[in-house]
Every structure is written in structure tokens, then in C-alpha cells.
Scaffold this motif. Structure first.
Motif, PDB file in Angstrom:
ATOM      1  N   PHE A 475       0.873  -1.281  -0.335  1.00 48.10           N
ATOM      2  CA  PHE A 475      -0.287  -0.144   0.176  1.00 48.10           C
ATOM      3  C   PHE A 475       0.683   0.437   0.092  1.00 48.10           C
ATOM      4  O   PHE A 475       1.225   1.555   0.845  1.00 48.10           O
ATOM      5  N   PRO A 476       0.978   1.653  -1.255  1.00 46.36           N
ATOM      6  CA  PRO A 476       2.036   3.301  -1.323  1.00 46.36           C
ATOM      7  C   PRO A 476       1.573   3.840  -0.652  1.00 46.36           C
ATOM      8  O   PRO A 476       0.170   4.574  -1.226  1.00 46.36           O
ATOM      9  N   ILE A 477       1.531   5.188  -0.258  1.00 46.45           N
ATOM     10  CA  ILE A 477       0.961   6.599   0.178  1.00 46.45           C
ATOM     11  C   ILE A 477       2.428   7.587  -0.784  1.00 46.45           C
ATOM     12  O   ILE A 477       3.569   7.228  -1.017  1.00 46.45           O
ATOM     13  N   ALA A 478       1.571   8.748  -0.913  1.00 47.13           N
ATOM     14  CA  ALA A 478       2.976  10.035  -0.943  1.00 47.13           C
ATOM     15  C   ALA A 478       3.292  10.336   0.452  1.00 47.13           C
ATOM     16  O   ALA A 478       2.914  10.658   1.182  1.00 47.13           O
ATOM     17  N   THR A 479       4.822  11.012   0.666  1.00 44.45           N
ATOM     18  CA  THR A 479       5.286  11.529   1.618  1.00 44.45           C
ATOM     19  C   THR A 479       4.673  13.153   1.664  1.00 44.45           C
ATOM     20  O   THR A 479       5.119  13.720   2.563  1.00 44.45           O
ATOM     21  N   SER A 480       4.653  13.756   0.542  1.00 44.71           N
ATOM     22  CA  SER A 480       3.275  14.674   0.410  1.00 44.71           C
ATOM     23  C   SER A 480       2.053  15.112   1.451  1.00 44.71           C
ATOM     24  O   SER A 480       1.306  15.613   1.427  1.00 44.71           O
ATOM     25  N   GLY A 481       1.282  13.428   1.326  1.00 52.27           N
ATOM     26  CA  GLY A 481      -0.018  13.542   1.920  1.00 52.27           C
ATOM     27  C   GLY A 481       0.295  14.347   3.728  1.00 52.27           C
ATOM     28  O   GLY A 481       1.435  14.532   4.097  1.00 52.27           O
ATOM     29  N   GLU A 486      -1.981   9.556   6.180  1.00 54.39           N
ATOM     30  CA  GLU A 486      -0.679   8.475   7.066  1.00 54.39           C
ATOM     31  C   GLU A 486      -0.683   7.398   8.621  1.00 54.39           C
ATOM     32  O   GLU A 486      -1.084   6.076   8.132  1.00 54.39           O
ATOM     33  N   ALA A 487      -1.551   8.377   9.132  1.00 52.09           N
ATOM     34  CA  ALA A 487      -2.378   7.342  10.421  1.00 52.09           C
ATOM     35  C   ALA A 487      -3.442   7.032  10.269  1.00 52.09           C
ATOM     36  O   ALA A 487      -3.441   5.487  10.424  1.00 52.09           O
ATOM     37  N   VAL A 488      -4.184   6.864   8.879  1.00 52.80           N
ATOM     38  CA  VAL A 488      -5.375   5.918   9.073  1.00 52.80           C
ATOM     39  C   VAL A 488      -5.167   4.661   8.000  1.00 52.80           C
ATOM     40  O   VAL A 488      -5.278   3.872   8.771  1.00 52.80           O
ATOM     41  N   VAL A 489      -3.453   5.216   7.246  1.00 52.09           N
ATOM     42  CA  VAL A 489      -3.323   4.023   6.518  1.00 52.09           C
ATOM     43  C   VAL A 489      -2.638   3.325   7.834  1.00 52.09           C
ATOM     44  O   VAL A 489      -2.553   1.655   7.713  1.00 52.09           O
ATOM     45  N   GLU A 490      -2.253   3.646   8.174  1.00 44.72           N
ATOM     46  CA  GLU A 490      -1.071   3.061   9.829  1.00 44.72           C
ATOM     47  C   GLU A 490      -1.909   1.914  10.574  1.00 44.72           C
ATOM     48  O   GLU A 490      -1.478   0.771  10.454  1.00 44.72           O
ATOM     49  N   THR A 491      -3.467   2.587  10.270  1.00 45.06           N
ATOM     50  CA  THR A 491      -3.941   1.616  11.033  1.00 45.06           C
ATOM     51  C   THR A 491      -4.688   0.343  10.533  1.00 45.06           C
ATOM     52  O   THR A 491      -4.833  -0.659  10.934  1.00 45.06           O
ATOM     53  N   LYS A 507       6.371   5.554   2.176  1.00 44.16           N
ATOM     54  CA  LYS A 507       5.902   6.217   2.163  1.00 44.16           C
ATOM     55  C   LYS A 507       6.623   6.324   0.849  1.00 44.16           C
ATOM     56  O   LYS A 507       7.416   5.970   0.616  1.00 44.16           O
ATOM     57  N   ILE A 508       6.633   7.329   0.282  1.00 39.97           N
ATOM     58  CA  ILE A 508       7.544   7.633  -1.863  1.00 39.97           C
ATOM     59  C   ILE A 508       7.448   8.948  -1.692  1.00 39.97           C
ATOM     60  O   ILE A 508       6.176   8.918  -1.808  1.00 39.97           O
ATOM     61  N   ASP A 509       7.690   9.554  -2.499  1.00 43.85           N
ATOM     62  CA  ASP A 509       7.978  10.685  -3.399  1.00 43.85           C
ATOM     63  C   ASP A 509       7.488  10.649  -4.161  1.00 43.85           C
ATOM     64  O   ASP A 509       7.050   9.867  -4.311  1.00 43.85           O
ATOM     65  N   PRO A 510       6.610  12.020  -3.806  1.00 43.52           N
ATOM     66  CA  PRO A 510       5.419  12.479  -4.904  1.00 43.52           C
ATOM     67  C   PRO A 510       5.810  12.187  -6.116  1.00 43.52           C
ATOM     68  O   PRO A 510       4.974  11.334  -6.972  1.00 43.52           O
ATOM     69  N   ASP A 521       1.004   0.167 -10.282  1.00 41.82           N
ATOM     70  CA  ASP A 521       1.892  -0.360  -9.485  1.00 41.82           C
ATOM     71  C   ASP A 521       1.516  -0.572  -8.068  1.00 41.82           C
ATOM     72  O   ASP A 521       2.390   0.319  -7.063  1.00 41.82           O
ATOM     73  N   TYR A 522       0.608  -1.418  -7.867  1.00 41.01           N
ATOM     74  CA  TYR A 522       0.147  -1.282  -6.008  1.00 41.01           C
ATOM     75  C   TYR A 522      -0.831  -2.246  -6.368  1.00 41.01           C
ATOM     76  O   TYR A 522      -1.560  -2.858  -7.476  1.00 41.01           O
ATOM     77  N   ASP A 523      -0.744  -2.569  -4.695  1.00 42.16           N
ATOM     78  CA  ASP A 523      -2.083  -3.813  -4.486  1.00 42.16           C
ATOM     79  C   ASP A 523      -3.320  -2.614  -4.116  1.00 42.16           C
ATOM     80  O   ASP A 523      -4.320  -3.422  -4.679  1.00 42.16           O
ATOM     81  N   LEU A 524      -3.075  -2.218  -2.952  1.00 43.95           N
ATOM     82  CA  LEU A 524      -3.931  -1.109  -2.138  1.00 43.95           C
ATOM     83  C   LEU A 524      -3.473   0.717  -2.880  1.00 43.95           C
ATOM     84  O   LEU A 524      -2.351   0.501  -3.145  1.00 43.95           O
ATOM     85  N   VAL A 525      -4.344   1.118  -2.733  1.00 45.64           N
ATOM     86  CA  VAL A 525      -4.384   2.767  -3.400  1.00 45.64           C
ATOM     87  C   VAL A 525      -5.335   3.615  -2.874  1.00 45.64           C
ATOM     88  O   VAL A 525      -6.587   2.904  -3.197  1.00 45.64           O
ATOM     89  N   PHE A 526      -4.746   4.571  -2.514  1.00 41.63           N
ATOM     90  CA  PHE A 526      -6.063   5.529  -2.043  1.00 41.63           C
ATOM     91  C   PHE A 526      -6.411   6.497  -3.333  1.00 41.63           C
ATOM     92  O   PHE A 526      -5.550   7.313  -3.398  1.00 41.63           O
ATOM     93  N   ASP A 527      -7.339   5.992  -3.563  1.00 39.04           N
ATOM     94  CA  ASP A 527      -7.292   6.868  -4.774  1.00 39.04           C
ATOM     95  C   ASP A 527      -9.187   7.151  -5.572  1.00 39.04           C
ATOM     96  O   ASP A 527      -9.794   6.992  -4.018  1.00 39.04           O
ATOM     97  N   GLY A 528      -9.300   7.614  -6.608  1.00 39.95           N
ATOM     98  CA  GLY A 528     -11.089   7.592  -6.319  1.00 39.95           C
ATOM     99  C   GLY A 528     -11.573   8.344  -7.951  1.00 39.95           C
ATOM    100  O   GLY A 528     -10.540   8.086  -8.772  1.00 39.95           O
ATOM    101  N   TYR A 529     -12.568   8.193  -7.373  1.00 45.72           N
ATOM    102  CA  TYR A 529     -13.536   7.807  -8.987  1.00 45.72           C
ATOM    103  C   TYR A 529     -14.281   9.446  -9.044  1.00 45.72           C
ATOM    104  O   TYR A 529     -14.196  10.087  -8.271  1.00 45.72           O
TER     105      TYR A 529
END
Length: 647
Positions: A475-481, A486-491, A507-510, A521-529
Motif C-alpha cells: 500500500f504506497p502513499i505519497a510523502t506529500s500527504g 498516514e495514520a489512517v493507512v497505518e492503523t 511512503k514514497i516521494d510524489p 504498481d500497487y495492490d491497494l491505493v488511496f484513490d477515487g473515481y
């Protein structure tokens, strides 16, 4: 629909039905047959108008003075400054490569006004209507097999060159040759030709045997670029670059410092400033975008007055962060403003291309690891609501078990529809214990589902399949978030690990994050439609199968024949009632597919700004309009400077 927006249009041909028709569907077919039979008699009927909507109903008459919600006497001048996360390395927003600068698409216009959220011209108080911008009028036949736009001869690019029909044709073809593959593939099937009849008249001819939806508004929403500039520079649309083509819009690029700031200035010679569509709009002389590495740095900069307007999405920040001196002294104003649009369906998206997520039981089990109630109470100060629907809070939201015309529609689809869709209530987000992150009831249910799906727990507490492969989730997230995200994803990941899933978030750079999301290139991602209040072929690009393997607007890669069929049916409806029935069924089926874990939403907009701006007392339903119809208040700005609040 403009190609730079996630709602870009696409389509597929309606499939021939091989299943029994219900009374409802039979009636629809008869209606369609009657409409088709009537086409030859209407072949000579030509509709001429100053704007466009599919059913022909327009709120504003041809002689309208301005949109109802604007202040026609809004002063011009001043600067508004906002922030953007991460970095940018291009001012070309139409390339898949690189990170385009914020609002870099804003300098371009289309035949019909689009994108009300940033001042593109469509009215923000009605849905599905567009009015002439580069085009002063349009005409089309009753069957919508062609459209002719009559352009405004006074329109100019910012370099002084006229905007002509030849530029429109060039832009259309450039998108087909160098634009997003999903966009080009769809449009080529639907738009047969684009031709300049003379310097200021352009005609588009459409394919037959397809829905008439999203044809005229599609071609009317294409951004128009200067042919002469591309020919002189040999630039490509699909390559990142810092030298942007001149546009015809009210703003033009003024300056930039890579990864630090971008400044747009209002074109003093803007050709369209006195058009009714533009009255009371585009009021700032300068729009400045400041870039920061993360949300914390950006917030500290706002407190110091380095930028002047902030839309707040971080609930912790909104609840506890705005107690600094500038707020207490009244220099910074806080507002909770109404938002009448359904929230965009964002959440934790499954990559359905991953083998582990092809089993819906696994997706449901993983979903049960998200505890909205605890997250909202413990991390988000109870400020959000749980989203269930793709059209949350609207009249299209599926509720309970299907009844009436919706049930008839679903029954007509035969074996495409799982039996439980007809008898069970619409899928709702699960409930959880607000006082305990690990809801034992949900975890037990999730672990049972994983056992059934062939992922039992081994002696080491980890889940493996019959081949011995670990159930692993990245589950990658951007460091700029934000720190809250980050706490939501971590829990959430903690709960996944409690189930025996080898779950990790990184956490990866933007820039790397952008590349990975584009490549799925992810299994899960925080995204939307994008949500929907009307049908359109853009639904196929977001939720359809044809472009599922590569569409940037379908991060899950959803490919469902049932979803395709319902979208097709919605496109063929001839009245608003049948359209709404189909879209309600679409919401029900999208939720049934469980390709996204719905998270939170806010039915208002939280904004903070240094008290130097004004806006209409009554905001329109579909846009906050900060860069569209807000304005700079000279007296208030002078008072802030006199008080030493701002330099």
C-alpha cells in the motif's frame, strides 16, 4: 467532455440483447424504435442555440447578461495565493509523463464553456449545460448526427493570433494522435470527422449506431491549441515541457520556479472579458501557487502569510490547528461553506489486476479491516460521515432492495445479474466499534472469509494459499500527504496484519508515487473515481471494460459485463426518469462489486483565508468558485498590511 478531466468521455457499442425483455425494457425498446422510425422525418430539422444540453433545456436564454450567482460588479485586481504538494517538472498538463504544474490547463478554452470549478465557463448552478465560449452559437440536426459551431471572430490567443476553426480541427486531431490512448480509442469510434468549413465555422460528424450522448458536448469541450505554435516549435502533446503553448483564456503563464512556485497573470488584452459568460468572473490579476514538500510545511507557511487561501481537508488541522494569533486577531477568516455535489467516491481501491483480489471474498475481508467509526472519532475529530454510495446523498443513491422500474431493469438482464442483487439490500459500508480499533466481530468475519477463499493461517500466524504463497499486500502513499492520512493507512494496515495478512505501507516521494499509480504498481491505493448525476460515455472510461486495462480514470481496473450493460442502457434512455432508473441500478451494481473500500466524506467545504477576499453571499450548488467568481478586496488587504499582518 474535456480530455484533461477524469470525466473524459468514452463509449462502446450497445450489445445485442440475447435475454428475455421485461415489460419495462420492452417499453423502452418500443420507444427507441419509434424514435428511430421518426428520424427520417426529422432529418431536415436543425436546432440552433447559444448553448447545449442533451434534452435541449437551458436555464439561461440567448440574451442572458451573466450567470445568476456572480457579482457582476466584482472588482478586478489583486492576487490570490494557494499551495500545491510535491513537485512539478512540466507545464504541459496533457502528457502522461512528468508532473504538470497546478492549473497549467487553465490557460486554454474550448468551443463550449467547461469546468466551472476553475472558471472554464460552464455554469455552476445547473448540471449538464454548456454555453458558447469560443463559439457564439451551434447548430445540429435532431438526430445529433452532426454539429456545426460558429466561432467568435474576435477570439485571440495570448500571442495575438486569431483562434480559428483550423485550430479546432488541429487540436481534435492532435488529441487523437498524441493524447491518452483511452481517450483516442473512444473518440475515434464516435467522431468520424472534423472539418473547417471556413475560418470560423467547424463541423463534426458522428458515427451512427451509437448513443447520441456525449457527442456534441465532447467535441465542444476539447481545449483549443494554436496550430501555428506547434508547427513552429515541433512540440508534442505527449511530452513534458516547461514552454507551454499560448492559450486563449483569461489567464496566461507569468513565471515559474521549478518545484517552488508558479504565477499566472490575468491577460489584460483578454478577448472575451466582456462576454456574458465571463461577467463577474476571472477577477484576480494574479494567481500564485506555492509548492511545499508536505502538508505540515504548507500549513506553517499559511500561518506565516506566505500564501493566502487554503482549502482544508485535514480534520485534525481544522479542529485544532486554527488557533494561531492571526485567526484570533481576525486576520484569517474561517468558513464552512455548503457543497451541493455528491462527494467524489474516494477510498481504498483494490487493484483488480492482482490475482489475490480476483476473489470478492478476499476484497470483502480486507474491507473489514477499515474501522470508520474509530478512525473518525480518534483521528478525525468526528467531523466526517461514512460514505456508502457512488452518488451519496443524491436522488440516484440505491437504497434497500430494488423495486419498481429498477427491479424490472435488473430482471431484464437475465444471467448477467447475480440472484442476490435482486433480493438483498444495496451494499452498505460495514459498521465498527468506535472505541476499539480492532473490531473483533469484523475481524472474525474477515478471517472466516479468508479461510473460505483458500488463505488459511499457518503456524507462524501468517496466511498462505495451497502453493505456500504468503497473502501479501503493498500500500504506497505519497510523502506529500497529510499526517492524518498516514495514520489512517497505518492503523488499517495494523488490522490487516492482525488477520495474518503480510501487509505493508510505504511512503514514497510524489514523483515516484505518480509514476507508480499511472503504472498501477500497487495492490491497494488511496484513490477515487468521479461521481455522476447524469449519464455519459465518460462512465465507460471510468467504470467500463473496454479501457479497464489502461484507463487512468479506472484505478481498480474494474471490468464487469453487467456494469457495461447498465451504462449502455443509461446511454440509450430518452427521458430523465428512465435515465435515473439506470443510474440508480449502476450505483447498486458498483457497490456490489466491492472494488473500493468507501471511506469518509464531508458535505461542506472548509476554507481558511487571509481576510482580503469577497465572494457572493449565495454560492452556487456545484462549485466553490474560488478562482472563478471570488474577488480581491482592496480595502481589506490594505487594512491587513496597515496592521502588520502581511507584508
Amino acid at each position: 467532455m474535456t480530455p484533461h478531466r477524469p470525466r473524459a468521455r468514452a463509449t462502446t457499442r450497445v450489445l445485442v440483447r440475447s435475454f428475455p425483455l421485461s415489460a419495462w425494457m420492452a417499453a423502452m425498446v418500443l420507444t427507441l424504435a419509434a424514435a428511430l422510425a421518426a428520424l427520417p422525418a426529422k432529418a431536415e430539422e436543425v436546432i440552433k442555440s447559444h448553448g447545449y444540453s442533451y434534452f435541449g433545456d437551458l436555464k439561461y436564454p440567448a440574451d442572458y447578461a451573466h450567470f445568476d450567482y456572480v457579482n457582476p460588479d466584482a472588482p478586478k485586481g489583486g492576487e490570490i495565493a494557494l499551495w500545491a504538494p510535491g513537485t512539478f517538472d512540466s507545464m504541459n498538463p496533457y502528457s502522461r509523463k512528468g508532473r504538470a504544474g497546478r492549473y497549467s490547463w487553465m490557460v486554454y478554452e474550448s468551443l463550449l464553456g467547461e469546468e466551472p470549478a476553475a472558471g472554464g465557463g460552464a455554469p455552476a448552478d445547473v448540471y449538464g449545460e454548456s454555453y458558447g465560449l469560443l463559439a457564439e452559437s451551434l447548430e445540429y440536426d435532431a438526430g445529433k448526427t452532426w454539429v456545426i459551431f460558429h466561432m467568435r471572430p474576435e477570439a485571440r490567443f495570448s500571442d495575438g493570433a486569431p483562434v480559428t476553426a483550423h485550430d479546432v480541427v488541429f487540436s481534435h486531431n492532435l488529441l487523437l494522435e498524441q493524447g491518452l490512448p483511452s481517450y483516442a480509442q473512444a473518440v475515434k469510434k464516435r467522431v468520424l470527422s472534423a472539418e473547417a468549413l471556413d475560418d470560423y465555422t467547424v463541423k463534426f460528424t458522428f458515427a451512427t449506431g451509437i448513443s447520441r450522448r456525449s457527442l456534441i458536448d465532447q467535441v465542444g469541450g476539447v481545449p483549443v491549441w494554436p496550430r501555428h505554435w506547434f508547427e513552429q516549435t515541433d512540440a508534442r502533446l505527449d511530452e513534458p515541457r516547461m514552454d507551454a503553448a499560448p492559450g486563449s483564456g483569461p489567464y496566461m503563464l507569468d513565471s515559474y520556479e521549478i518545484n517552488r512556485r508558479i504565477v499566472y497573470k490575468r491577460n489584460p488584452d483578454y478577448w472575451g472579458k466582456d462576454l456574458p459568460i465571463n461577467v463577474g468572473r476571472h477577477n484576480f490579476d494574479r494567481i500564485r501557487i506555492e509548492y511545499f514538500g508536505d502538508d505540515s510545511a504548507a500549513f506553517e507557511a499559511f500561518k506565516a502569510g506566505e500564501y493566502t487561501f487554503r482549502a482544508e481537508g485535514n480534520s485534525k488541522q481544522w479542529a485544532t490547528g486554527y488557533e494561531f494569533p492571526a485567526v484570533q486577531k481576525g486576520w484569517v477568516k474561517l468558513e464552512t461553506l455548503p457543497d451541493g455535489t455528491p462527494p467524489d467516491p474516494s477510498g481504498i481501491v483494490f487493484n483488480l489486476g492482482r490475482e489475490i483480489f480476483k476473489d470478492k471474498r478476499v476484497r470483502e475481508a480486507v474491507s473489514l479491516a477499515y474501522n470508520f467509526e474509530w478512525t473518525n472519532q480518534s483521528l478525525q475529530y468526528g467531523l466526517f460521515k461514512q460514505r456508502n454510495s457512488f452518488v451519496e446523498g443524491s436522488h440516484l443513491e440505491a437504497k434497500g432492495v430494488p423495486t419498481g422500474k429498477e427491479l424490472e431493469l435488473l430482471k431484464s438482464l437475465g444471467d448477467l445479474v447475480p440472484p442476490e442483487l435482486l433480493t438483498e439490500p444495496a451494499v452498505m459500508a460495514h459498521t465498527s466499534d468506535p472505541d476499539r480499533l480492532k473490531d473483533r466481530r469484523n475481524l472474525r468475519k474477515a478471517m472466516k472469509l479468508l479461510d473460505q477463499a483458500g488463505w488459511p493461517v499457518g503456524s507462524d500466524g501468517m496466511r498462505r494459499n495451497a502453493k505456500g504463497d504468503l497473502l501479501t499486500v503493498q500500500f504506497p502513499i505519497a510523502t506529500s500527504g497529510s499526517a492524518t492520512l498516514e495514520a489512517v493507512v497505518e492503523t488499517f494496515v495494523q488490522n490487516l496484519r492482525a488477520m495474518g495478512i503480510d501487509a505493508k505501507f510505504e511512503k514514497i516521494d510524489p514523483s515516484q508515487y505518480t509514476l507508480r499509480t499511472r503504472d498501477r504498481d500497487y495492490d491497494l491505493v488511496f484513490d477515487g473515481y468521479r461521481t455522476f448525476l447524469d449519464t455519459g460515455t465518460g462512465l465507460h472510461q471510468m467504470y467500463g471494460s473496454a479501457e479497464a486495462a489502461f484507463s487512468l480514470f479506472n484505478p481498480a481496473g474494474l471490468a464487469s459485463p453487467l456494469v457495461d450493460k447498465i451504462i449502455d442502457i443509461s446511454l440509450e434512455t430518452t427521458n430523465a426518469e428512465d435515465r435515473d432508473v439506470a443510474l440508480t441500478a449502476l450505483d447498486r451494481v458498483l457497490r456490489f462489486e466491492r472494488f473500493m473500500i468507501p471511506v469518509w466524506y464531508n458535505d461542506s467545504s472548509w476554507v481558511a483565508y487571509w481576510d482580503m477576499f469577497g465572494h457572493p453571499a449565495e454560492l452556487p450548488t456545484y462549485s466553490l468558485g474560488v478562482l472563478d467568481f471570488w474577488w480581491y478586496d482592496t480595502d481589506k488587504a490594505a487594512a491587513l498590511k496597515a496592521a502588520g499582518a502581511l507584508r
